[in-house]
Design a protein around this motif. Structure first.
Motif, PDB file in Angstrom:
ATOM      1  N   PHE A   1      -0.120  -3.317   2.003  1.00 39.47           N
ATOM      2  CA  PHE A   1      -0.863  -2.557   1.003  1.00 39.47           C
ATOM      3  C   PHE A   1      -0.188  -2.569  -0.365  1.00 39.47           C
ATOM      4  O   PHE A   1      -0.854  -2.337  -1.383  1.00 39.47           O
ATOM      5  CB  PHE A   1      -1.157  -1.153   1.533  1.00 39.47           C
ATOM      6  CG  PHE A   1      -2.246  -1.199   2.568  1.00 39.47           C
ATOM      7  CD1 PHE A   1      -3.577  -1.163   2.195  1.00 39.47           C
ATOM      8  CD2 PHE A   1      -1.938  -1.379   3.905  1.00 39.47           C
ATOM      9  CE1 PHE A   1      -4.585  -1.274   3.128  1.00 39.47           C
ATOM     10  CE2 PHE A   1      -2.947  -1.493   4.858  1.00 39.47           C
ATOM     11  CZ  PHE A   1      -4.275  -1.441   4.465  1.00 39.47           C
ATOM     12  N   ALA A   2       1.096  -2.893  -0.411  1.00 38.91           N
ATOM     13  CA  ALA A   2       1.702  -3.219  -1.700  1.00 38.91           C
ATOM     14  C   ALA A   2       1.066  -4.503  -2.237  1.00 38.91           C
ATOM     15  O   ALA A   2       0.850  -4.656  -3.450  1.00 38.91           O
ATOM     16  CB  ALA A   2       3.213  -3.390  -1.563  1.00 38.91           C
TER      17      ALA A   2
ATOM     18  N   LEU B   1       1.601  -5.191  -6.131  1.00 38.31           N
ATOM     19  CA  LEU B   1       2.948  -4.716  -6.420  1.00 38.31           C
ATOM     20  C   LEU B   1       4.036  -5.632  -5.866  1.00 38.31           C
ATOM     21  O   LEU B   1       5.211  -5.252  -5.872  1.00 38.31           O
ATOM     22  CB  LEU B   1       3.129  -3.298  -5.842  1.00 38.31           C
ATOM     23  CG  LEU B   1       2.182  -2.229  -6.413  1.00 38.31           C
ATOM     24  CD1 LEU B   1       2.405  -0.898  -5.698  1.00 38.31           C
ATOM     25  CD2 LEU B   1       2.371  -2.075  -7.916  1.00 38.31           C
ATOM     26  N   ILE B   2       3.678  -6.814  -5.382  1.00 40.92           N
ATOM     27  CA  ILE B   2       4.658  -7.753  -4.857  1.00 40.92           C
ATOM     28  C   ILE B   2       5.268  -8.553  -6.012  1.00 40.92           C
ATOM     29  O   ILE B   2       4.550  -9.189  -6.783  1.00 40.92           O
ATOM     30  CB  ILE B   2       4.024  -8.709  -3.831  1.00 40.92           C
ATOM     31  CG1 ILE B   2       3.432  -7.916  -2.665  1.00 40.92           C
ATOM     32  CG2 ILE B   2       5.055  -9.719  -3.329  1.00 40.92           C
ATOM     33  CD1 ILE B   2       4.418  -7.114  -1.862  1.00 40.92           C
TER      34      ILE B   2
ATOM     35  N   GLY C   1       9.206 -12.206  -3.690  1.00 43.84           N
ATOM     36  CA  GLY C   1       8.027 -12.124  -2.842  1.00 43.84           C
ATOM     37  C   GLY C   1       6.826 -12.775  -3.502  1.00 43.84           C
ATOM     38  O   GLY C   1       6.746 -12.860  -4.737  1.00 43.84           O
ATOM     39  N   GLN C   2       5.886 -13.221  -2.702  1.00 43.02           N
ATOM     40  CA  GLN C   2       4.633 -13.761  -3.226  1.00 43.02           C
ATOM     41  C   GLN C   2       3.539 -13.656  -2.174  1.00 43.02           C
ATOM     42  O   GLN C   2       3.819 -13.707  -0.978  1.00 43.02           O
ATOM     43  CB  GLN C   2       4.797 -15.223  -3.649  1.00 43.02           C
ATOM     44  CG  GLN C   2       5.133 -16.170  -2.509  1.00 43.02           C
ATOM     45  CD  GLN C   2       5.051 -17.634  -2.905  1.00 43.02           C
ATOM     46  OE1 GLN C   2       4.346 -18.001  -3.830  1.00 43.02           O
ATOM     47  NE2 GLN C   2       5.785 -18.483  -2.198  1.00 43.02           N
TER      48      GLN C   2
ATOM     49  N   ILE D   1      -7.657  -1.053 -12.461  1.00 41.05           N
ATOM     50  CA  ILE D   1      -8.116  -0.689 -11.109  1.00 41.05           C
ATOM     51  C   ILE D   1      -7.107   0.248 -10.449  1.00 41.05           C
ATOM     52  O   ILE D   1      -7.463   1.282  -9.874  1.00 41.05           O
ATOM     53  CB  ILE D   1      -8.268  -1.961 -10.239  1.00 41.05           C
ATOM     54  CG1 ILE D   1      -9.381  -2.863 -10.774  1.00 41.05           C
ATOM     55  CG2 ILE D   1      -8.524  -1.585  -8.778  1.00 41.05           C
ATOM     56  CD1 ILE D   1     -10.765  -2.387 -10.518  1.00 41.05           C
ATOM     57  N   ARG D   2      -5.831  -0.118 -10.556  1.00 36.41           N
ATOM     58  CA  ARG D   2      -4.755   0.623  -9.907  1.00 36.41           C
ATOM     59  C   ARG D   2      -4.570   1.987 -10.565  1.00 36.41           C
ATOM     60  O   ARG D   2      -4.354   2.084 -11.763  1.00 36.41           O
ATOM     61  CB  ARG D   2      -3.460  -0.180 -10.003  1.00 36.41           C
ATOM     62  CG  ARG D   2      -2.310   0.363  -9.208  1.00 36.41           C
ATOM     63  CD  ARG D   2      -1.004  -0.320  -9.580  1.00 36.41           C
ATOM     64  NE  ARG D   2      -1.067  -1.768  -9.431  1.00 36.41           N
ATOM     65  CZ  ARG D   2      -0.846  -2.623 -10.425  1.00 36.41           C
ATOM     66  NH1 ARG D   2      -0.590  -2.197 -11.639  1.00 36.41           N
ATOM     67  NH2 ARG D   2      -0.907  -3.925 -10.194  1.00 36.41           N
ATOM     68  N   GLY D   3      -4.697   3.035  -9.790  1.00 42.35           N
ATOM     69  CA  GLY D   3      -4.555   4.380 -10.316  1.00 42.35           C
ATOM     70  C   GLY D   3      -5.887   5.048 -10.576  1.00 42.35           C
ATOM     71  O   GLY D   3      -6.064   6.221 -10.280  1.00 42.35           O
TER      72      GLY D   3
END
Length: 338
Positions: free
Chosen positions: A60-61, A66-67, A71-72, A96-98
């Motif tokens: 869900f990150a 948020l990766i 990371g990818q 979108i986020r928030g």
């Protein structure tokens, strides 16, 4: 009689398809999330269950964008209300986020900024995402945003909400900090709330209060919710459907009554056997032996193989997630034998 199910007539608000997230390490590629697919319907609560290291939070990150390197997101689609979030620019994703999707983190003490007052942290979110308030003059913005901050603090049960706006996170108890984090997440009335271990480090009484608060707010605001937890008891009380993850994969999913009442995957069965039963305190608690495997350069086989009491040589091959007629999904070859 109309025999169509709710799932067939409702379009998911969130649809994840083939999501894979990986991290480059000095010793190899760690595939933290592998080919995860799931849906969240409007107004429902979906529980994501599994031990630490099973890929719940990373999944869900990834949804939230948020990766960060090393990371990818290697593959997959994340469709929110008809839009593939993976195709959005960082600026479009920020909008979108928030505002439309909010996420509460595991530890409220570290998630909240210790150098900012609660008012500053709430106003930052409201002014960034509420277009109606942002269109006002400076002083009108401050007044309207502050009124919204007081409203959401009162909504989550903070006593004397207005007078506590100037306080800092360390001036609140653990349960109150958790409520404040939920208030920040709800400040812009999102359509989907992702709650990542919302009761971590809280005592049992406060856990119950926080969970009841979340359930009440979900009903009141008509939100969809993803509840990430390791506690099957919480899932049984709060969730409409359950997704069980193990070592980066979905191993079982279905309606809560299906998964909790008649678990089919050996891992889900093991989780339930390791859960104390209030109705029968004399029943033995059987922990699952071993630990979640290291997923760096992990071979193509059943991920639960080393800990499973029902394993066979056939389990040394990759196992697909199979969907049954009742919608119950299981990743285990032994199911076909029963």
């Amino acid at each position: 009689m109309n025999t169509m199910t709710t799932e067939t007539i409702q379009r998911p608000i969130l649809s994840i398809r083939g999501l894979s997230t990986q991290f480059s390490t000095p010793t190899g590629l760690l595939k933290a999330v592998q080919d995860v697919s799931l849906d969240v319907l409007p107004g429902e609560c979906v529980g994501i269950v599994g031990e630490s290291g099973s890929g719940k939070s990373v999944s869900f990150a990834s949804v939230m964008g948020l990766i960060k390197p090393p990371g990818q997101i290697a593959a997959g689609e994340v469709i929110f209300d008809g839009t593939d979030l993976r195709k959005l620019t960082p600026e479009a994703m920020r909008r979108i986020r928030g505002k439309h999707i909010a996420m509460t983190m595991q530890d409220a003490l570290t998630a909240l900024n210790p150098a900012m007052t609660i008012e500053q942290q709430l106003l930052e979110v409201i002014l960034a995402h509420d277009e109606d308030i942002a269109a006002l003059s400076y002083w009108q913005q401050k007044r309207q945003a502050r009124a919204r901050a007081v409203e959401v603090l009162a909504l989550v049960g903070i006593p004397s909400a207005e007078s506590r706006l100037k306080d800092y996170p360390h001036q609140f108890s653990g349960g109150m900090r958790q409520r404040i984090m939920i208030a920040i997440a709800l400040a812009c009335k999102p359509r989907l709330l992702i709650a990542d271990e919302p009761t971590t480090a809280l005592d049992v009484t406060i856990q119950a209060q926080v969970l009841e608060l979340i359930a009440s707010l979900r009903r009141k605001l008509g939100m969809s919710m993803v509840l990430i937890t390791h506690d099957l008891g919480v899932v049984a009380e709060q969730c409409d459907r359950v997704v069980v993850m193990y070592a980066g994969q979905v191993v079982e999913s279905g309606l809560t009554a299906q998964v909790i009442g008649a678990p089919k995957h050996p891992y889900t069965q093991g989780l339930l056997q390791a859960t104390p039963r209030v109705e029968d305190l004399s029943a033995p608690v059987r922990p699952i032996p071993g630990t979640v495997p290291n997923l760096i350069n992990f071979p193509a086989q059943c991920h639960f193989y080393s800990r499973c009491t029902q394993r066979t040589e056939a389990c040394l091959s990759a196992i697909a997630l199979t969907r049954h007629a009742d919608g119950h999904e299981v990743r285990c070859i032994r199911i076909e034998e029963s």
